[in-house]
Enzyme design. Structure first.
Site, PDB file in Angstrom:
ATOM      1  CB  CYS A   2      37.178  28.229  50.369  1.00 28.50           C
ATOM      2  SG  CYS A   2      37.134  29.295  51.794  1.00 28.50           S
ATOM      3  NE  ARG A  27      38.001  28.508  44.311  1.00 29.38           N
ATOM      4  CZ  ARG A  27      36.784  28.637  43.806  1.00 29.38           C
ATOM      5  NH1 ARG A  27      36.583  28.432  42.523  1.00 29.38           N
ATOM      6  NH2 ARG A  27      35.770  28.964  44.558  1.00 29.38           N
ATOM      7  CD1 TRP A  75      38.937  34.792  51.272  1.00 29.23           C
ATOM      8  CD2 TRP A  75      41.035  34.832  50.560  1.00 29.23           C
ATOM      9  NE1 TRP A  75      39.268  36.099  51.028  1.00 29.23           N
ATOM     10  CE2 TRP A  75      40.547  36.157  50.602  1.00 29.23           C
ATOM     11  CE3 TRP A  75      42.356  34.619  50.140  1.00 29.23           C
ATOM     12  CZ2 TRP A  75      41.326  37.253  50.233  1.00 29.23           C
ATOM     13  CZ3 TRP A  75      43.113  35.722  49.779  1.00 29.23           C
ATOM     14  CH2 TRP A  75      42.603  37.007  49.826  1.00 29.23           C
ATOM     15  CG  ASN A 101      33.521  28.572  49.056  1.00 29.07           C
ATOM     16  OD1 ASN A 101      33.683  29.674  49.580  1.00 29.07           O
ATOM     17  ND2 ASN A 101      33.502  28.403  47.746  1.00 29.07           N
ATOM     18  N   GLY A 102      32.125  29.798  52.005  1.00 26.76           N
ATOM     19  CA  GLY A 102      31.031  30.757  52.170  1.00 26.76           C
ATOM     20  C   GLY A 102      31.079  31.367  53.558  1.00 26.76           C
ATOM     21  CD  GLU A 484      38.655  52.342  39.727  1.00 31.08           C
ATOM     22  OE1 GLU A 484      39.599  53.071  40.091  1.00 31.08           O
ATOM     23  OE2 GLU A 484      38.773  51.106  39.662  1.00 31.08           O
ATOM     24  CE  LYS A 488      40.963  49.614  37.427  1.00 31.45           C
ATOM     25  NZ  LYS A 488      40.831  49.766  38.810  1.00 31.45           N
ATOM     26  CD  GLU A 491      45.149  50.162  37.116  1.00 29.79           C
ATOM     27  OE1 GLU A 491      45.819  49.671  38.023  1.00 29.79           O
ATOM     28  OE2 GLU A 491      43.901  50.076  37.074  1.00 29.79           O
ATOM     29  CG  HIS A 507      37.462  76.473  36.278  1.00 29.58           C
ATOM     30  ND1 HIS A 507      37.224  77.834  36.319  1.00 29.58           N
ATOM     31  CD2 HIS A 507      36.355  75.889  36.807  1.00 29.58           C
ATOM     32  CE1 HIS A 507      36.049  78.062  36.874  1.00 29.58           C
ATOM     33  NE2 HIS A 507      35.491  76.895  37.175  1.00 29.58           N
ATOM     34  CE  LYS A 609      44.935  42.510  42.930  1.00 30.38           C
ATOM     35  NZ  LYS A 609      44.042  43.504  42.326  1.00 30.38           N
TER      36      LYS A 609
END
Ligand code: F6R
Length: 614
Positions: A2, A27, A75, A101-102, A484, A488, A491, A507, A609
């Site tokens: 938010c 945001r 949000w 916010n929270g 991962e 990263k 990408e 192997h 995204k």
């Protein structure tokens, strides 16, 4: 997350607030609202959807001119993104308006208390509880700041609150615990906001609020106290960023900012999950305990980074629940005619909640009779809407295309799910679950510790930036971390990078090892993990063939030293939770290396995204 802005001063409050909200649009949000004070009255407008919807509403139903106002972009966390759930919220008599916010952790108990007192709620949000409590205090004769102190002492969780009182037109009162709040100090005007981007056009003099502080602002200044009214210390600073840097909180990329937000994001994901009697509770589990006890197979479906979070989850879920858990790439799932019955539990992981491959996979699973639990970061998105249950990762909006805080919060949410299933199915004792939760709750501080010591990783990126290929090795939960780390790097730096299970090396993949190739290795905890020594042998195997080894290993493990060209130390953690720490240096390494190569880190080539096509 938010965005909040409040203004008192000579300008037109509506235009300052709307401009401020516009500058915080980055945001992410799904509804917006404003309240202004004029002639002892509050006037409010709120709309779901984009800010343009609110602006259209303001054109249709103009607000009276005013010099005091608050605004909010929401949000959604508790309650769908509707007009009613949008902020500001008001107290019962409409005298105070408040934005938040929270996450208010104890909102259910407070709401029950207020309802017993005759309060009728206008929304489904946790935030309205704060507005109603404040309204009640002010109606009982407290000033706005006194009322704020009372309610801050009653709220648990994370909150930034900003409130206005129709009968005190020249002031705002704001409070902060765990969520951001800055004060902007202009000439005869004062601002409060979630970040400086909201007021940077008007002033660059700002004050950072401390934890558990309240600030009362008027056009001529501000006064900071703690929640008990004692004078509080605050840190004035001069903003020397331009607007686009301000939106990124001073970071060069959203990705880097999001990496640094991870302690908070993981803490928010874990927040408020325990009932008063110590039982684990999840967001929206609309599957009965009996049905969960009948589950004989768990299938995790997801794409990309979310799929790797699922691979981590498999180890934890099988260990804690003793139920077989498969992890599927969503785009492959329905085309191989998977065996699904009404006793299968499908767990889908998606940051955006809109990934088409994942959506199609869960539709297929539901047609076959499976129950679906979504782990998602986006309230009200299609995947959680079409699932039987949802666990939200409260990471806040992720803007960088490469997922970072999305991954860590997905892993944390998977742990919660695994423990919840263990609780329901009785495969772990309550004290065993409590011990893991305890360790989990300590992880945000350890992630912060990793982030406080990153110079070595930045230097390493500078040294390795001209390499064309890198390998990542791990075993057990270290294997998905290796995948991962490699993803990263691929990408955003466009380098060749591969992740492998370290035991699989001999192997085939070991043929890739040549002189000087950087090989990152994630080492399991020493003495507490049976694989530790095997991974140490794997390090020796690649080093003997000329690799430069970058070893991620916990503090105090000296066994790897003779075989490591670079050692990245991690705080101690149990094997299953180590991915929350080991992933972080790899994210930052990729971000820094791509920056040094001059790439657009937030919008890498060819990637989107949210992938809404199959
Ligand atoms: C990688 C990345 C992607 C996403 C994948 C799934 O950094 O961001 O691999 O993880 O496209 O996206 P969601 O989680 O939105 O379903």
């Amino acid at each position: 997350m938010c965005g909040i802005i409040g203004y008192v001063g000579p300008r037109d409050a509506e235009s300052v607030v709307i401009d401020g909200l516009r500058r915080m649009e980055y945001r992410g949000y799904d509804s917006a609202g404003i309240a202004v004070v004029t002639d002892g009255q509050l006037a409010l407008r709120k709309k779901s959807g984009k800010l343009s919807n609110l602006v259209a509403e303001l054109e249709e139903r103009p607000l009276p001119s005013s010099h005091t106002g608050v605004g909010h972009t929401r949000w959604a966390t508790h309650g769908a993104p509707t007009d009613d759930n949008a902020h500001p919220h008001t107290g019962a008599d409409g005298r105070v308006a408040l934005v938040h916010n929270g996450i208010i952790e104890n909102f259910a108990a407070l709401r029950a208390e207020l309802e017993a007192d005759g309060v009728v709620f206008a929304s489904e949000t946790d935030s309205e509880v704060a507005a109603q409590l404040l309204g009640r205090e002010v109606a009982r004769g407290a000033s706005l700041v006194e009322g704020m102190r009372v309610i801050c002492n009653r709220l648990e969780g994370a909150f930034t609150l900003v409130a206005v009182d129709a009968q005190a037109p020249d002031r705002l009162v704001a409070a902060r615990r765990n969520s951001p709040l800055v004060v902007g100090v202009g000439e005869n005007e004062t601002f409060v906001a979630s970040d400086v981007a909201a007021f940077i056009e008007f002033t660059r003099e700002a004050v950072e609020m401390g934890q558990d502080q309240i600030v009362e602002v008027t056009p001529s200044g501000y006064e900071v106290t703690d929640f008990d009214g004692n004078p509080g210390e605050s840190k004035p600073f001069h903003v020397d960023w331009d607007l686009s840097a301000a939106e990124k909180g001073g970071y060069d990329w959203f990705m880097r900012k999001e990496i640094y937000e991870q302690p908070r994001a993981v803490a928010d994901t874990l927040l408020g999950r325990l009932s008063d009697d110590g039982e684990l509770v999840l967001d929206e589990i609309r599957i009965s305990a009996d049905d969960l006890r009948r589950v004989n197979k768990i299938i995790i479906v997801a794409c990309g980074t979310a799929h790797y979070a699922g691979l981590v989850a498999k180890y934890a879920i099988e260990h804690w629940t003793r139920v077989a858990c498969e992890v599927e790439i969503a785009s492959e799932f329905r085309y191989r005619d998977p065996i699904i019955t009404s006793e299968s539990l499908v767990v889908t992981i998606s940051q955006s909640g809109e990934t088409a491959d994942t959506l199609m996979a869960i539709r297929h699973a539901r047609v076959q009779g499976a129950r679906v639990i979504a782990i998602c970061n986006t309230n009200g998105a299609t995947i959680p809407r079409e699932s039987d249950a949802v666990i939200y990762t409260h990471a806040g909006p992720e803007i960088g295309v490469a997922s970072t805080k999305g991954f860590l919060t997905q892993v944390a949410a998977c742990y919660l799910l695994g423990l919840y299933l263990a609780q329901v199915r009785g495969t772990k004792f309550g004290d065993e679950i409590a011990a893991v939760l305890d360790e989990l709750n300590g992880m945000p501080a350890k992630i912060q510790q990793v982030l406080d010591n990153t110079q070595q990783v930045l230097d390493l990126a500078a040294r390795l930036k001209d390499r064309t290929s890198m390998l990542f090795l791990g075993r057990h939960v270290g294997y998905p971390v290796a995948l991962e780390g490699a993803l990263k790097l691929k990408e955003i730096s466009y380098l060749h990078a591969e992740g492998f299970p370290a035991g699989e090396l001999k192997h085939g993949p070991i043929a890739l090892v040549d002189d000087g190739i950087p090989v990152f290795v994630i080492v399991p905890p020493q003495g507490r993990d049976q694989l530790h020594d095997k991974v140490v042998s794997n390090i020796q195997e690649v080093r003997a063939r000329g690799a430069k080894t970058v070893v991620l290993v916990e503090e105090g493990d000296h066994e790897v030293e003779p075989y490591s060209d670079e050692i990245i130390r991690l705080p101690k953690a149990s094997t299953l939770l180590q991915p929350l720490l080991a992933t972080v240096p790899l994210q930052l390494f990729a971000c820094e290396l791509a920056t040094l190569l001059g790439h657009d880190v937030d919008q890498p080539r060819n990637l989107a995204k949210s992938v809404t096509v199959e």
